[in-house]
Design a protein around this motif. Sequence first.
Motif, PDB file in Angstrom:
ATOM      1  N   GLY A 165      49.856  39.032  25.763  1.00  0.00           N
ATOM      2  CA  GLY A 165      49.566  38.874  27.170  1.00  0.00           C
ATOM      3  C   GLY A 165      49.869  39.670  27.841  1.00  0.00           C
ATOM      4  O   GLY A 165      49.707  39.886  28.892  1.00  0.00           O
ATOM      5  N   LEU A 166      51.081  40.756  27.694  1.00  0.00           N
ATOM      6  CA  LEU A 166      51.825  40.700  29.172  1.00  0.00           C
ATOM      7  C   LEU A 166      51.073  42.445  28.835  1.00  0.00           C
ATOM      8  O   LEU A 166      50.760  43.291  29.633  1.00  0.00           O
ATOM      9  N   LYS A 169      47.776  42.520  30.082  1.00  0.00           N
ATOM     10  CA  LYS A 169      47.680  41.798  32.066  1.00  0.00           C
ATOM     11  C   LYS A 169      47.683  43.913  32.261  1.00  0.00           C
ATOM     12  O   LYS A 169      47.415  44.518  32.863  1.00  0.00           O
ATOM     13  N   GLU A 173      45.429  46.376  34.721  1.00  0.00           N
ATOM     14  CA  GLU A 173      45.782  46.656  35.773  1.00  0.00           C
ATOM     15  C   GLU A 173      45.461  48.001  35.837  1.00  0.00           C
ATOM     16  O   GLU A 173      46.011  48.550  37.046  1.00  0.00           O
TER      17      GLU A 173
END
Length: 200
Positions: A165-166, A169, A173
């Motif tokens: 998930g990190l 993300k 970004e």
Amino acid sequence: MDDNFYDQLLKKWCPHSSPEEALVCVFETVRDIPYGSTGEREPEKIVHENLGSCSGKHLLLSNLLKSLGYDNKIVTCFHYFDEVMPRGNDYPKRFKEILSTHRVIDFHHFVKLKRGRQWLNLDATWDALLHRFGFPVNFGWKGNTDTLIAVKPIRFYPETDDLIGLKVKLIAEMHREDREIRAEFLRLLTEWLREIRSKA
């Protein structure tokens, strides 16, 4: 984590090993899964496809180490991928263009292994074959020292239990151009690695 999956892997990869021997065996076996970036990070699929990037390989390594009873964690750092590519290789034309004109943003992962009171850096990114092409492969690890980190970390991110998930993300970004250059770079790198492996 499917404990049975990892227990079966340990029996297959490191049969009859003492705990210390199994530690080194697991590291070397994961290290020598061919490096390649396909966007797949699930450990089971890394094993099935025998191909993985730093995130998938280190998720696999971390889970195997936990199955052996070793405390560990995965850390994430920001780096520029173009800085760590060995010079002098016969890279494809477009790949060379990217290396000479862009900063390739990426997010690297490696394992921190707890041995006694120490936390050791354990990086299984580059497989043994890549030593021929100037990559800093971690040979000869005995289980009680740091290994070389595959990249040049610029900054680190807070620890998380959701590594995938990190990663998703952080990539989302990025500025669109940086994200597109990163994707093209990793695709070309993986294609080049596949080509040199077929000739090895």
